[in-house]
Design a protein around this motif. Structure first.
Motif, PDB file in Angstrom:
ATOM      1  N   ALA A  52      79.274  65.756  42.872  1.00 19.33           N
ATOM      2  CA  ALA A  52      80.007  66.871  43.338  1.00 19.33           C
ATOM      3  C   ALA A  52      79.256  67.981  43.316  1.00 19.33           C
ATOM      4  CB  ALA A  52      81.216  67.042  42.400  1.00 19.33           C
ATOM      5  N   VAL A  53      79.375  68.915  44.129  1.00 18.81           N
ATOM      6  CA  VAL A  53      78.706  70.437  44.161  1.00 18.81           C
ATOM      7  C   VAL A  53      79.350  71.283  43.284  1.00 18.81           C
ATOM      8  CG1 VAL A  53      78.135  72.115  45.493  1.00 18.81           C
ATOM      9  CG2 VAL A  53      78.003  69.858  46.442  1.00 18.81           C
ATOM     10  N   ASP A  59      76.704  72.928  37.851  1.00  9.16           N
ATOM     11  CA  ASP A  59      77.225  72.276  39.238  1.00  9.16           C
ATOM     12  C   ASP A  59      76.050  71.447  39.808  1.00  9.16           C
ATOM     13  OD1 ASP A  59      75.364  73.979  40.679  1.00  9.16           O
ATOM     14  OD2 ASP A  59      76.455  75.652  40.399  1.00  9.16           O
ATOM     15  N   GLY A  60      76.436  70.966  40.941  1.00 12.61           N
ATOM     16  CA  GLY A  60      75.874  69.934  41.761  1.00 12.61           C
ATOM     17  C   GLY A  60      74.493  70.556  42.352  1.00 12.61           C
ATOM     18  N   ILE A  61      74.583  71.983  42.666  1.00 11.72           N
ATOM     19  CA  ILE A  61      73.318  72.556  43.199  1.00 11.72           C
ATOM     20  C   ILE A  61      72.294  72.415  41.987  1.00 11.72           C
ATOM     21  CG2 ILE A  61      72.182  74.608  43.868  1.00 11.72           C
ATOM     22  CD1 ILE A  61      74.223  73.160  45.992  1.00 11.72           C
ATOM     23  N   GLU A  62      72.580  72.899  40.795  1.00 10.73           N
ATOM     24  CA  GLU A  62      71.718  72.665  39.538  1.00 10.73           C
ATOM     25  C   GLU A  62      71.235  71.194  39.397  1.00 10.73           C
ATOM     26  OE1 GLU A  62      72.569  75.617  36.270  1.00 10.73           O
ATOM     27  OE2 GLU A  62      74.389  74.860  36.987  1.00 10.73           O
ATOM     28  N   VAL A  63      71.989  70.482  39.606  1.00  5.60           N
ATOM     29  CA  VAL A  63      71.595  68.979  39.339  1.00  5.60           C
ATOM     30  C   VAL A  63      70.653  68.373  40.395  1.00  5.60           C
ATOM     31  CG1 VAL A  63      72.853  66.573  39.738  1.00  5.60           C
ATOM     32  CG2 VAL A  63      73.884  68.217  38.233  1.00  5.60           C
ATOM     33  N   GLY A  81      84.255  70.025  48.247  1.00  8.60           N
ATOM     34  CA  GLY A  81      85.674  70.144  48.664  1.00  8.60           C
ATOM     35  C   GLY A  81      85.675  71.446  49.489  1.00  8.60           C
ATOM     36  N   GLY A  82      84.429  72.154  49.688  1.00  4.34           N
ATOM     37  CA  GLY A  82      84.256  73.190  50.581  1.00  4.34           C
ATOM     38  C   GLY A  82      84.532  74.601  49.528  1.00  4.34           C
ATOM     39  N   CYS A  83      84.233  75.635  50.105  1.00  5.91           N
ATOM     40  CA  CYS A  83      84.601  76.770  49.116  1.00  5.91           C
ATOM     41  C   CYS A  83      84.949  77.804  50.121  1.00  5.91           C
ATOM     42  CB  CYS A  83      83.411  77.188  48.561  1.00  5.91           C
ATOM     43  SG  CYS A  83      83.159  78.547  47.233  1.00  5.91           S
ATOM     44  N   ALA A  84      85.968  77.786  50.917  1.00  6.41           N
ATOM     45  CA  ALA A  84      86.440  78.750  51.589  1.00  6.41           C
ATOM     46  C   ALA A  84      86.910  80.160  51.096  1.00  6.41           C
ATOM     47  CB  ALA A  84      87.689  78.090  52.516  1.00  6.41           C
ATOM     48  N   LEU A  85      87.175  80.119  49.806  1.00  3.91           N
ATOM     49  CA  LEU A  85      87.402  81.425  49.017  1.00  3.91           C
ATOM     50  C   LEU A  85      86.234  82.031  48.665  1.00  3.91           C
ATOM     51  CD1 LEU A  85      90.105  80.323  46.860  1.00  3.91           C
ATOM     52  CD2 LEU A  85      90.445  81.555  48.943  1.00  3.91           C
ATOM     53  N   ILE A  90      78.721  75.480  51.049  1.00  6.38           N
ATOM     54  CA  ILE A  90      78.279  74.823  50.030  1.00  6.38           C
ATOM     55  C   ILE A  90      77.309  73.649  50.212  1.00  6.38           C
ATOM     56  CG2 ILE A  90      78.473  73.602  47.671  1.00  6.38           C
ATOM     57  CD1 ILE A  90      79.148  76.654  47.606  1.00  6.38           C
ATOM     58  N   GLY A  91      77.938  72.961  51.395  1.00  3.76           N
ATOM     59  CA  GLY A  91      77.415  71.642  51.853  1.00  3.76           C
ATOM     60  C   GLY A  91      75.817  72.093  52.589  1.00  3.76           C
ATOM     61  N   LYS A  92      75.868  72.979  53.286  1.00  6.74           N
ATOM     62  CA  LYS A  92      74.533  73.361  53.987  1.00  6.74           C
ATOM     63  C   LYS A  92      73.490  73.874  52.960  1.00  6.74           C
ATOM     64  CE  LYS A  92      75.921  74.878  58.617  1.00  6.74           C
ATOM     65  NZ  LYS A  92      76.102  76.086  59.307  1.00  6.74           N
ATOM     66  N   LEU A  93      74.148  74.394  51.757  1.00  7.32           N
ATOM     67  CA  LEU A  93      73.337  74.844  50.595  1.00  7.32           C
ATOM     68  C   LEU A  93      72.569  73.393  49.931  1.00  7.32           C
ATOM     69  CD1 LEU A  93      71.796  76.892  48.692  1.00  7.32           C
ATOM     70  CD2 LEU A  93      74.252  76.868  47.550  1.00  7.32           C
ATOM     71  N   ALA A  94      73.527  72.606  49.802  1.00 10.11           N
ATOM     72  CA  ALA A  94      73.095  71.382  49.220  1.00 10.11           C
ATOM     73  C   ALA A  94      72.180  70.703  49.781  1.00 10.11           C
ATOM     74  CB  ALA A  94      74.017  70.529  48.877  1.00 10.11           C
ATOM     75  N   GLN A  95      72.109  70.802  51.293  1.00  9.37           N
ATOM     76  CA  GLN A  95      71.329  70.128  52.237  1.00  9.37           C
ATOM     77  C   GLN A  95      69.742  70.730  52.075  1.00  9.37           C
ATOM     78  OE1 GLN A  95      73.424  69.478  55.778  1.00  9.37           O
ATOM     79  NE2 GLN A  95      72.837  67.361  55.530  1.00  9.37           N
ATOM     80  N   ARG A  96      69.918  72.136  52.125  1.00  8.97           N
ATOM     81  CA  ARG A  96      68.624  73.014  52.123  1.00  8.97           C
ATOM     82  C   ARG A  96      68.105  72.886  50.837  1.00  8.97           C
ATOM     83  NH1 ARG A  96      71.612  78.166  53.867  1.00  8.97           N
ATOM     84  NH2 ARG A  96      71.814  77.805  56.080  1.00  8.97           N
ATOM     85  N   ILE A  97      68.525  72.483  49.656  1.00  9.86           N
ATOM     86  CA  ILE A  97      67.739  72.208  48.513  1.00  9.86           C
ATOM     87  C   ILE A  97      67.239  70.781  48.430  1.00  9.86           C
ATOM     88  CG2 ILE A  97      68.716  74.272  47.304  1.00  9.86           C
ATOM     89  CD1 ILE A  97      70.358  72.371  45.712  1.00  9.86           C
ATOM     90  N   GLY A  98      67.471  69.751  49.230  1.00 10.32           N
ATOM     91  CA  GLY A  98      67.246  68.600  49.311  1.00 10.32           C
ATOM     92  C   GLY A  98      68.327  67.337  49.315  1.00 10.32           C
ATOM     93  N   ALA A  99      69.555  67.512  49.319  1.00 12.16           N
ATOM     94  CA  ALA A  99      70.556  66.428  49.520  1.00 12.16           C
ATOM     95  C   ALA A  99      70.389  66.019  50.893  1.00 12.16           C
ATOM     96  CB  ALA A  99      72.074  67.073  49.437  1.00 12.16           C
ATOM     97  N   ARG A 100      70.301  64.550  50.900  1.00 15.41           N
ATOM     98  CA  ARG A 100      70.031  64.028  51.980  1.00 15.41           C
ATOM     99  C   ARG A 100      71.315  63.876  52.914  1.00 15.41           C
ATOM    100  NH1 ARG A 100      65.999  59.115  51.195  1.00 15.41           N
ATOM    101  NH2 ARG A 100      64.574  60.364  49.748  1.00 15.41           N
ATOM    102  N   ARG A 101      72.478  63.697  52.251  1.00 12.98           N
ATOM    103  CA  ARG A 101      73.801  63.984  52.917  1.00 12.98           C
ATOM    104  C   ARG A 101      74.656  64.608  52.426  1.00 12.98           C
ATOM    105  NH1 ARG A 101      74.251  59.104  56.250  1.00 12.98           N
ATOM    106  NH2 ARG A 101      76.187  60.067  57.482  1.00 12.98           N
TER     107      ARG A 101
END
Length: 138
Positions: A52-53, A59-63, A81-85, A90-101
Motif C-alpha cells: 500500500a502507498v 509509507d509505501g513510498i519509503e518502502v 486508494g488515491g489522495c484526492a484531498l 500517489i500512483g504516478k509518484l510510486a511509478q516514478r520511484i520504481g514501482a512496476r505497476r
C-alpha cells in the motif's frame, strides 16, 4: 512457488488478499506497516513486493525507495486508494520511484493476479521456490 511480501495496514483487506494469493499458489509474508515490511524484506528472500502507498508508520513510498535504493531488482507493485484531498497522484509518484505497476483500490483479485504474472512472468505461481524460508507472518 513464488514468495510475495504483502503490506497494508488495513488488516481485513490484507488478510483477504493474502488468502486469495495463497489459493492461487503463492506463498505470502504479511506486514501491517512499512517498517514491518522492511524488517521482513531484510530477513526473507521474496520474488515480489506488494505494498500500500499510504500507511501510518513508514509509507509505501519509503518502502519502495528503501528496497530499490539497495540496488535490488525485486519487482514492486504499489496499491493506492488515491489522495484526492492532498492533490497528489500517489500512483504516478510510486511509478516514478520504481514501482512496476500501480493498482488503484478497489481492484479485483483477478486484476492483482494478472499484474503479478505480468511482472513475474507466466507460471510464477507454480515455480517451486528454492528460497525455503518463506513463512507466514501477521
Amino acid at each position: 512457488m513464488a514468495t510475495l511480501l504483502l503490506t497494508d495496514n488495513e488488516t481485513s483487506f490484507r488478510q483477504a488478499l493474502a488468502k486469495r494469493l495463497e489459493e492461487a499458489g503463492y506463498e505470502v509474508l504479511q506486514a501491517g506497516g512499512g517498517q514491518e515490511a522492511l524488517d521482513l524484506y531484510r530477513r526473507h528472500r521474496v520474488e515480489a513486493v506488494i505494498t500500500a502507498v499510504l500507511m501510518p508508520d513508514r509509507d509505501g513510498i519509503e518502502v519502495i525507495q528503501e528496497i530499490l535504493g539497495r540496488g535490488q531488482a525485486t519487482p514492486v507493485l504499489a496499491m493506492s486508494g488515491g489522495c484526492a484531498l492532498c492533490g497528489l497522484d500517489i500512483g504516478k509518484l510510486a511509478q516514478r520511484i520504481g514501482a512496476r505497476r500501480v493498482l488503484e483500490k478497489p481492484f479485483t483479485a483477478d486484476v492483482l493476479l494478472q499484474a503479478l504474472e505480468d511482472i513475474l512472468g507466466p507460471g510464477s505461481r507454480g515455480i517451486p521456490s528454492s528460497r525455503g524460508e518463506a513463512r507466514h507472518a501477521a
